[in-house]
Design a protein around this motif. Structure first.
Motif, PDB file in Angstrom:
ATOM      1  N   VAL A  87       0.838  -1.209   0.000  1.00 40.88           N
ATOM      2  CA  VAL A  87       0.000   0.000   0.000  1.00 40.88           C
ATOM      3  C   VAL A  87       0.866   1.250   0.000  1.00 40.88           C
ATOM      4  N   GLU A  88       1.960   1.203   0.792  1.00 42.03           N
ATOM      5  CA  GLU A  88       2.856   2.362   0.822  1.00 42.03           C
ATOM      6  C   GLU A  88       3.528   2.570  -0.531  1.00 42.03           C
ATOM      7  N   SER A  89       3.913   1.469  -1.168  1.00 43.30           N
ATOM      8  CA  SER A  89       4.522   1.595  -2.501  1.00 43.30           C
ATOM      9  C   SER A  89       3.525   2.154  -3.500  1.00 43.30           C
ATOM     10  N   MET A  90       2.301   1.692  -3.402  1.00 40.80           N
ATOM     11  CA  MET A  90       1.273   2.213  -4.304  1.00 40.80           C
ATOM     12  C   MET A  90       1.013   3.684  -4.052  1.00 40.80           C
ATOM     13  N   ALA A  91       1.051   4.087  -2.783  1.00 36.43           N
ATOM     14  CA  ALA A  91       0.853   5.505  -2.473  1.00 36.43           C
ATOM     15  C   ALA A  91       1.973   6.351  -3.068  1.00 36.43           C
ATOM     16  N   ARG A  92       3.232   5.845  -2.929  1.00 36.71           N
ATOM     17  CA  ARG A  92       4.351   6.600  -3.520  1.00 36.71           C
ATOM     18  C   ARG A  92       4.232   6.651  -5.034  1.00 36.71           C
ATOM     19  N   GLN A  93       3.819   5.516  -5.628  1.00 36.26           N
ATOM     20  CA  GLN A  93       3.653   5.493  -7.088  1.00 36.26           C
ATOM     21  C   GLN A  93       2.571   6.478  -7.528  1.00 36.26           C
ATOM     22  N   MET A  94       1.478   6.485  -6.770  1.00 34.78           N
ATOM     23  CA  MET A  94       0.397   7.403  -7.127  1.00 34.78           C
ATOM     24  C   MET A  94       0.845   8.854  -6.997  1.00 34.78           C
ATOM     25  N   LYS A  95       1.616   9.136  -5.915  1.00 31.21           N
ATOM     26  CA  LYS A  95       2.090  10.505  -5.730  1.00 31.21           C
ATOM     27  C   LYS A  95       3.038  10.899  -6.857  1.00 31.21           C
ATOM     28  N   ALA A  96       3.936   9.956  -7.223  1.00 29.73           N
ATOM     29  CA  ALA A  96       4.859  10.260  -8.316  1.00 29.73           C
ATOM     30  C   ALA A  96       4.107  10.481  -9.623  1.00 29.73           C
ATOM     31  N   GLU A  97       3.073   9.668  -9.826  1.00 27.19           N
ATOM     32  CA  GLU A  97       2.290   9.829 -11.060  1.00 27.19           C
ATOM     33  C   GLU A  97       1.575  11.172 -11.094  1.00 27.19           C
ATOM     34  N   ARG A  98       1.042  11.568  -9.945  1.00 29.12           N
ATOM     35  CA  ARG A  98       0.361  12.872  -9.906  1.00 29.12           C
ATOM     36  C   ARG A  98       1.359  14.017 -10.069  1.00 29.12           C
ATOM     37  N   ASP A  99       2.554  13.865  -9.447  1.00 31.30           N
ATOM     38  CA  ASP A  99       3.582  14.895  -9.641  1.00 31.30           C
ATOM     39  C   ASP A  99       3.985  14.998 -11.106  1.00 31.30           C
ATOM     40  N   LYS A 100       4.078  13.828 -11.753  1.00 35.56           N
ATOM     41  CA  LYS A 100       4.418  13.825 -13.178  1.00 35.56           C
ATOM     42  C   LYS A 100       3.357  14.542 -13.993  1.00 35.56           C
ATOM     43  N   ARG A 101       2.094  14.237 -13.709  1.00 33.34           N
ATOM     44  CA  ARG A 101       1.019  14.905 -14.446  1.00 33.34           C
ATOM     45  C   ARG A 101       1.035  16.401 -14.195  1.00 33.34           C
ATOM     46  N   ALA A 102       1.299  16.783 -12.931  1.00 33.53           N
ATOM     47  CA  ALA A 102       1.339  18.214 -12.629  1.00 33.53           C
ATOM     48  C   ALA A 102       2.474  18.898 -13.391  1.00 33.53           C
ATOM     49  N   ALA A 103       3.647  18.219 -13.429  1.00 31.69           N
ATOM     50  CA  ALA A 103       4.779  18.811 -14.156  1.00 31.69           C
ATOM     51  C   ALA A 103       4.476  18.924 -15.643  1.00 31.69           C
ATOM     52  N   VAL A 104       3.845  17.874 -16.188  1.00 35.91           N
ATOM     53  CA  VAL A 104       3.501  17.908 -17.615  1.00 35.91           C
ATOM     54  C   VAL A 104       2.505  19.018 -17.905  1.00 35.91           C
ATOM     55  N   LEU A 105       1.503  19.122 -17.036  1.00 32.77           N
ATOM     56  CA  LEU A 105       0.502  20.172 -17.249  1.00 32.77           C
ATOM     57  C   LEU A 105       1.122  21.557 -17.116  1.00 32.77           C
ATOM     58  N   GLU A 106       2.033  21.705 -16.142  1.00 29.08           N
ATOM     59  CA  GLU A 106       2.682  23.006 -15.969  1.00 29.08           C
ATOM     60  C   GLU A 106       3.542  23.353 -17.183  1.00 29.08           C
ATOM     61  N   ALA A 107       4.293  22.347 -17.682  1.00 30.50           N
ATOM     62  CA  ALA A 107       5.109  22.585 -18.872  1.00 30.50           C
ATOM     63  C   ALA A 107       4.239  22.909 -20.078  1.00 30.50           C
ATOM     64  N   GLU A 108       3.122  22.198 -20.179  1.00 28.72           N
ATOM     65  CA  GLU A 108       2.217  22.472 -21.296  1.00 28.72           C
ATOM     66  C   GLU A 108       1.644  23.884 -21.202  1.00 28.72           C
ATOM     67  N   GLY A 109       1.330  24.283 -19.958  1.00 25.57           N
ATOM     68  CA  GLY A 109       0.835  25.647 -19.784  1.00 25.57           C
ATOM     69  C   GLY A 109       1.883  26.683 -20.147  1.00 25.57           C
ATOM     70  N   ASP A 110       3.135  26.445 -19.717  1.00 24.59           N
ATOM     71  CA  ASP A 110       4.206  27.380 -20.082  1.00 24.59           C
ATOM     72  C   ASP A 110       4.402  27.436 -21.590  1.00 24.59           C
ATOM     73  N   ARG A 111       4.319  26.252 -22.214  1.00 22.64           N
ATOM     74  CA  ARG A 111       4.485  26.209 -23.677  1.00 22.64           C
ATOM     75  C   ARG A 111       3.388  27.016 -24.376  1.00 22.64           C
ATOM     76  N   GLN A 112       2.159  26.802 -23.930  1.00 17.30           N
ATOM     77  CA  GLN A 112       1.067  27.541 -24.548  1.00 17.30           C
ATOM     78  C   GLN A 112       1.226  29.042 -24.306  1.00 17.30           C
ATOM     79  N   ALA A 113       1.677  29.384 -23.078  1.00 16.67           N
ATOM     80  CA  ALA A 113       1.869  30.809 -22.783  1.00 16.67           C
ATOM     81  C   ALA A 113       2.950  31.422 -23.671  1.00 16.67           C
ATOM     82  N   GLU A 114       4.071  30.687 -23.857  1.00 19.31           N
ATOM     83  CA  GLU A 114       5.136  31.201 -24.711  1.00 19.31           C
ATOM     84  C   GLU A 114       4.665  31.343 -26.152  1.00 19.31           C
ATOM     85  N   ILE A 115       3.887  30.362 -26.611  1.00 20.42           N
ATOM     86  CA  ILE A 115       3.367  30.430 -27.985  1.00 20.42           C
ATOM     87  C   ILE A 115       2.466  31.644 -28.152  1.00 20.42           C
TER      88      ILE A 115
END
Length: 350
Positions: free
Chosen positions: A177-205
Motif C-alpha cells: 500500500v505504501e509503494s502504491m501511495a508513492r507510485q500514485m504521488k509520483a504519477e500525480r507529480d508527473k502529471r502536474a509537471a507535464v501540465l505546468e510545462a504544457e501551460g508554459d508552452r502555450q503561454a510562450e506560444i
C-alpha cells in the motif's frame, strides 16, 4: 369420592376420538409464507407443500425439509489470494442467492449454504489469481461478473439461483500500500509537471504570437507612414519644382523680384526653425542680419508691387532689376528697423 363407571363402549369411543384428533393434527400442516416443505413417504420425496394449509397422510407421510424460498445473503469470509504478479491480498465479499426448487435444494446437495460458500471462495481465488494487482483494484465489476457467471452455473443443478456476488474489500499488504501511495504521488507529480510545462508552452506560444502580430502591425504602420512620407516629399518636391519653374520663368522674363521672394522665404523659414527650437534660448545667426532684413523688405516690396499699394516707397510697379540690390547681399531694399511696414496676401501687418 364418586367414581363414574364407564362401559367398555364408552372407553372405545373416547380412544377413537383422541386418536382422530391426533391424526388430524398430524395430517394438517400450515406452511408459512416464504417457506416450502418437502413431503416424504416412507423416506422418499413425493411432493412439496407450498405456503398455506396443506394435508398429508398421517404416519405415512412426513415433512422432510423446510426450505426458505426467500433471497438469502451469505458473508464470504476474508481469505488470502495471490495475484498473477505474486501480490498477496486479503479479499472478502457477499453472495446473494434464492432457492427456486425446494426438492433439488433439499436432496441434490448436502448443507446448501456451506456448499455455496465454499464454491464462491474457491472461484474467488481462481478468478482473482488470474489477474494482476492493478486489474484487481481497477476492474472489480469484471471480477463480480465473472464470479456470478461461474457460481450461478455451478449451483443451477441444486435448484438455486445466485443473483449477485460482490467483492467487498481488497486489502493489499501494508508495504505494498505504501509503494502504491508513492507510485500514485509520483504519477500525480508527473502529471502536474507535464501540465505546468504544457501551460508554459502555450503561454510562450501565445506571447510569441502576440509579439509577432505587434511587429507585423508596427511594420505595416511604418510602411504606411513611409509611403505617405514619400508621397508628401513627392508632392513637396513637385511643388518646389513648380515654384522653381515659376521663378525661372520669372527670371527669364526679367522679373528679379521673384528671386528675391524665393530667397527671402528661405531666410524666414530658417529663422522660424531657430526660433521654435525648445532648447534654444539664445540664437547665433551665422549670417548677415542686414541681408535677412533686406530680404524681408524685398517681400514687402513684392507685395506692394503685386497689390499696387502706395507704401513708403511711393507705390506702383518697380522696374525689373531696379530694387533688390540696394539693401545687401540678397539684393532687397532695407526697410527701417523701427517702422518697416509690409503686407502679405490675405494678411496685413503694421
Amino acid at each position: 369420592m364418586m367414581f363414574i363407571e364407564l362401559s367398555g363402549f364408552a372407553v372405545f369411543a373416547i380412544v377413537v376420538v383422541a386418536l382422530a384428533i391426533v391424526l388430524v393434527a398430524m395430517g394438517v400442516k400450515s406452511v408459512p409464507q416464504g417457506l416450502e416443505y418437502t413431503i416424504e413417504r416412507f423416506g422418499r420425496y413425493t411432493r412439496t407443500l407450498p405456503p398455506g394449509l396443506g394435508v398429508i397422510v398421517p404416519v405415512i407421510d412426513r415433512v422432510g425439509a423446510k426450505m426458505n424460498m426467500m433471497e438469502t445473503v451469505l458473508d464470504v469470509p476474508s481469505q488470502e489470494v495471490i495475484t498473477k504478479d505474486n501480490a498477496l491480498v486479503q479479499v472478502d465479499g457477499v453472495v446473494f442467492y434464492q432457492v427456486l426448487d425446494a426438492a433439488k435444494a433439499a436432496y441434490e446437495v448436502r448443507n446448501l449454504e456451506r456448499a455455496i460458500l465454499n464454491l464462491t471462495m474457491t472461484n474467488i481465488r481462481t478468478v482473482m489469481g488470474s489477474m494482476d494487482l492493478d486489474e484487481l483494484l481497477s476492474e472489480r465489476d469484471q471480477i463480480n461478473a465473472r464470479l456470478l457467471g461461474i457460481v450461478d452455473d455451478a449451483t443451477e443443478p441444486w435448484g438455486v439461483k445466485v443473483t449477485r456476488i460482490e467483492i467487498k474489500d481488497i486489502t493489499p499488504p501494508r508495504d505494498l500500500v505504501e509503494s502504491m501511495a508513492r507510485q500514485m504521488k509520483a504519477e500525480r507529480d508527473k502529471r502536474a509537471a507535464v501540465l505546468e510545462a504544457e501551460g508554459d508552452r502555450q503561454a510562450e506560444i501565445l506571447r510569441a504570437e502576440g509579439d509577432k502580430q505587434s511587429q507585423i502591425l508596427a511594420a505595416e504602420g511604418r510602411r504606411e507612414a513611409a509611403f505617405r512620407d514619400a508621397e508628401a516629399r513627392e508632392r513637396e518636391a513637385e511643388a518646389e519644382a513648380n515654384a522653381t519653374k515659376f521663378v525661372s520663368d520669372a527670371i527669364a522674363s526679367g522679373d528679379i523680384q521673384s528671386i528675391n521672394y524665393f530667397v527671402a522665404q528661405k531666410y524666414v523659414d530658417a529663422l522660424g526653425q531657430f526660433a521654435n527650437s525648445p532648447n534654444q534660448k539664445i540664437m547665433f545667426l551665422p549670417l548677415e542680419a542686414s541681408s535677412v532684413i533686406g530680404a524681408i523688405g524685398g517681400i514687402a516690396e513684392i507685395a506692394r508691387e503685386s497689390f499696387g499699394d502706395g507704401g513708403p516707397s511711393g507705390g506702383g510697379t518697380r522696374p525689373n532689376g531696379s530694387g533688390p540690390n540696394r539693401s545687401g547681399a540678397s539684393g532687397s531694399r532695407i526697410p527701417s528697423s523701427s517702422s518697416s511696414t509690409f503686407a502679405v496676401p490675405g494678411r496685413e501687418n503694421a
